[in-house]
Write a protein that holds these residues in place. Structure first.
Motif, PDB file in Angstrom:
ATOM      1  N   GLY A  17      70.602  36.944 -33.725  1.00  0.00           N
ATOM      2  CA  GLY A  17      70.105  38.012 -33.062  1.00  0.00           C
ATOM      3  C   GLY A  17      70.901  38.962 -32.301  1.00  0.00           C
ATOM      4  O   GLY A  17      71.658  40.017 -31.828  1.00  0.00           O
ATOM      5  N   ASN A  18      70.141  38.542 -30.952  1.00  0.00           N
ATOM      6  CA  ASN A  18      70.402  38.451 -29.694  1.00  0.00           C
ATOM      7  C   ASN A  18      71.964  39.309 -29.051  1.00  0.00           C
ATOM      8  O   ASN A  18      72.566  39.268 -28.621  1.00  0.00           O
ATOM      9  CB  ASN A  18      69.482  38.759 -28.440  1.00  0.00           C
ATOM     10  CG  ASN A  18      67.953  39.008 -28.893  1.00  0.00           C
ATOM     11  OD1 ASN A  18      68.022  40.967 -29.649  1.00  0.00           O
ATOM     12  ND2 ASN A  18      66.561  38.516 -28.733  1.00  0.00           N
ATOM     13  N   SER A  21      74.401  41.521 -30.695  1.00  0.00           N
ATOM     14  CA  SER A  21      73.864  42.193 -30.082  1.00  0.00           C
ATOM     15  C   SER A  21      74.620  42.381 -28.596  1.00  0.00           C
ATOM     16  O   SER A  21      74.996  43.622 -29.111  1.00  0.00           O
ATOM     17  CB  SER A  21      72.680  42.586 -30.312  1.00  0.00           C
ATOM     18  OG  SER A  21      72.146  43.633 -29.686  1.00  0.00           O
ATOM     19  N   LEU A  25      77.724  43.481 -31.096  1.00  0.00           N
ATOM     20  CA  LEU A  25      77.457  44.838 -32.135  1.00  0.00           C
ATOM     21  C   LEU A  25      76.344  45.333 -31.058  1.00  0.00           C
ATOM     22  O   LEU A  25      75.483  45.546 -31.239  1.00  0.00           O
ATOM     23  CB  LEU A  25      77.040  44.788 -32.769  1.00  0.00           C
ATOM     24  CG  LEU A  25      77.972  44.256 -34.420  1.00  0.00           C
ATOM     25  CD1 LEU A  25      77.828  43.717 -35.678  1.00  0.00           C
ATOM     26  CD2 LEU A  25      79.427  44.817 -35.045  1.00  0.00           C
ATOM     27  N   PHE A  27      75.500  48.453 -30.604  1.00  0.00           N
ATOM     28  CA  PHE A  27      74.893  49.566 -31.160  1.00  0.00           C
ATOM     29  C   PHE A  27      74.006  48.817 -31.833  1.00  0.00           C
ATOM     30  O   PHE A  27      73.797  49.929 -32.458  1.00  0.00           O
ATOM     31  CB  PHE A  27      76.047  50.861 -31.847  1.00  0.00           C
ATOM     32  CG  PHE A  27      77.319  49.501 -32.667  1.00  0.00           C
ATOM     33  CD1 PHE A  27      76.526  49.936 -34.082  1.00  0.00           C
ATOM     34  CD2 PHE A  27      78.442  49.569 -32.465  1.00  0.00           C
ATOM     35  CE1 PHE A  27      77.779  48.862 -34.880  1.00  0.00           C
ATOM     36  CE2 PHE A  27      79.307  48.557 -33.132  1.00  0.00           C
ATOM     37  CZ  PHE A  27      78.553  48.588 -34.121  1.00  0.00           C
ATOM     38  N   ILE A  28      73.731  48.528 -32.687  1.00  0.00           N
ATOM     39  CA  ILE A  28      72.697  47.880 -33.609  1.00  0.00           C
ATOM     40  C   ILE A  28      71.823  46.851 -32.301  1.00  0.00           C
ATOM     41  O   ILE A  28      72.400  45.883 -31.710  1.00  0.00           O
ATOM     42  CB  ILE A  28      73.291  47.255 -34.757  1.00  0.00           C
ATOM     43  CG1 ILE A  28      74.262  47.509 -35.356  1.00  0.00           C
ATOM     44  CG2 ILE A  28      71.949  46.153 -35.121  1.00  0.00           C
ATOM     45  CD1 ILE A  28      75.222  46.417 -36.264  1.00  0.00           C
ATOM     46  N   PRO A  29      70.637  46.954 -32.539  1.00  0.00           N
ATOM     47  CA  PRO A  29      69.524  46.224 -31.793  1.00  0.00           C
ATOM     48  C   PRO A  29      69.807  44.483 -32.974  1.00  0.00           C
ATOM     49  O   PRO A  29      69.519  44.414 -34.142  1.00  0.00           O
ATOM     50  CB  PRO A  29      68.358  47.119 -31.917  1.00  0.00           C
ATOM     51  CG  PRO A  29      68.308  48.435 -33.103  1.00  0.00           C
ATOM     52  CD  PRO A  29      69.970  47.721 -33.170  1.00  0.00           C
ATOM     53  N   ASN A  31      66.989  42.088 -32.795  1.00  0.00           N
ATOM     54  CA  ASN A  31      66.389  42.236 -33.593  1.00  0.00           C
ATOM     55  C   ASN A  31      66.013  42.472 -35.137  1.00  0.00           C
ATOM     56  O   ASN A  31      65.935  41.981 -36.256  1.00  0.00           O
ATOM     57  CB  ASN A  31      64.459  42.548 -33.147  1.00  0.00           C
ATOM     58  CG  ASN A  31      64.429  44.217 -33.261  1.00  0.00           C
ATOM     59  OD1 ASN A  31      65.988  45.047 -33.213  1.00  0.00           O
ATOM     60  ND2 ASN A  31      63.554  44.319 -32.994  1.00  0.00           N
ATOM     61  N   ILE A  32      66.796  43.943 -35.043  1.00  0.00           N
ATOM     62  CA  ILE A  32      67.862  43.671 -36.799  1.00  0.00           C
ATOM     63  C   ILE A  32      69.114  42.970 -37.130  1.00  0.00           C
ATOM     64  O   ILE A  32      68.509  42.345 -38.382  1.00  0.00           O
ATOM     65  CB  ILE A  32      67.890  45.634 -36.666  1.00  0.00           C
ATOM     66  CG1 ILE A  32      66.969  46.097 -36.269  1.00  0.00           C
ATOM     67  CG2 ILE A  32      69.106  45.705 -38.489  1.00  0.00           C
ATOM     68  CD1 ILE A  32      65.862  46.316 -37.379  1.00  0.00           C
ATOM     69  N   LEU A  33      69.817  42.741 -36.214  1.00  0.00           N
ATOM     70  CA  LEU A  33      70.653  41.695 -36.477  1.00  0.00           C
ATOM     71  C   LEU A  33      69.589  40.209 -37.017  1.00  0.00           C
ATOM     72  O   LEU A  33      70.681  39.817 -38.092  1.00  0.00           O
ATOM     73  CB  LEU A  33      71.885  41.342 -35.013  1.00  0.00           C
ATOM     74  CG  LEU A  33      72.293  42.727 -35.452  1.00  0.00           C
ATOM     75  CD1 LEU A  33      72.896  42.781 -33.997  1.00  0.00           C
ATOM     76  CD2 LEU A  33      73.615  42.754 -36.518  1.00  0.00           C
ATOM     77  N   SER A  34      68.691  39.795 -36.401  1.00  0.00           N
ATOM     78  CA  SER A  34      68.190  38.682 -36.252  1.00  0.00           C
ATOM     79  C   SER A  34      67.755  38.455 -37.894  1.00  0.00           C
ATOM     80  O   SER A  34      67.334  37.429 -38.478  1.00  0.00           O
ATOM     81  CB  SER A  34      67.301  38.646 -35.134  1.00  0.00           C
ATOM     82  OG  SER A  34      67.846  38.540 -34.517  1.00  0.00           O
ATOM     83  N   LEU A  36      69.368  40.444 -40.325  1.00  0.00           N
ATOM     84  CA  LEU A  36      69.967  40.636 -40.852  1.00  0.00           C
ATOM     85  C   LEU A  36      70.219  39.343 -41.165  1.00  0.00           C
ATOM     86  O   LEU A  36      70.838  39.179 -42.210  1.00  0.00           O
ATOM     87  CB  LEU A  36      70.629  41.029 -40.923  1.00  0.00           C
ATOM     88  CG  LEU A  36      70.635  43.219 -41.185  1.00  0.00           C
ATOM     89  CD1 LEU A  36      71.830  43.570 -40.320  1.00  0.00           C
ATOM     90  CD2 LEU A  36      70.290  43.195 -42.404  1.00  0.00           C
TER      91      LEU A  36
END
Length: 125
Positions: A17-18, A21, A25, A27-29, A31-34, A36
């Motif tokens: 995710g990091n 990001s 991406l 603009f998306i943190p 940890n949020i991507l992780s 998801l």
């Protein structure tokens, strides 16, 4: 499955995710991507819950421990934010009320959709 292996699986999702990001991406943190990514893998059964179940329960049971650093940081910066403490409390209360309302409406919407789907299939329960 051993805790370290389960933790390694979760950390791989964090790193992925990091990485996504930071490279594609920003603009998306991360940890949020992780989260998801982990949700996607669990929802589509690409990762079985049994592979991370023990460490997930361990982390959930010990979650308050992970807030100690955040709480300490808030106490250390109290002198800086003390002049805006009322504003910060107002923001916290308003955002909590909004979150509760949106969560309640979303839950009611989903329960309504599930009820309609059951009625369509002929199941009353």
């Amino acid at each position: 499955m051993p805790y370290l292996l389960e933790l390694a699986i979760i950390l791989m999702f964090c790193l992925a995710g990091n990485f996504i990001s930071s490279w594609w991406l920003p603009f998306i943190p991360g940890n949020i991507l992780s989260m998801l990514l982990l949700f996607f893998f669990l929802a589509f059964r690409l990762l079985k819950i049994e592979r991370i179940q023990n460490i997930a329960w361990f982390l959930l049971r010990n979650m308050p421990f992970f807030f100690i650093a955040v709480t300490t940081g808030i106490v250390e910066t109290y002198a800086i934010v003390s002049s805006q403490i009322l504003d910060l409390l107002l923001i916290a209360v308003i955002s909590t009320i909004i979150t509760l309302a949106v969560t309640g409406w979303t839950t009611q919407f989903i329960v309504g959709l599930q009820a309609k789907r059951r009625i369509k299939r002929g199941n009353s329960i």
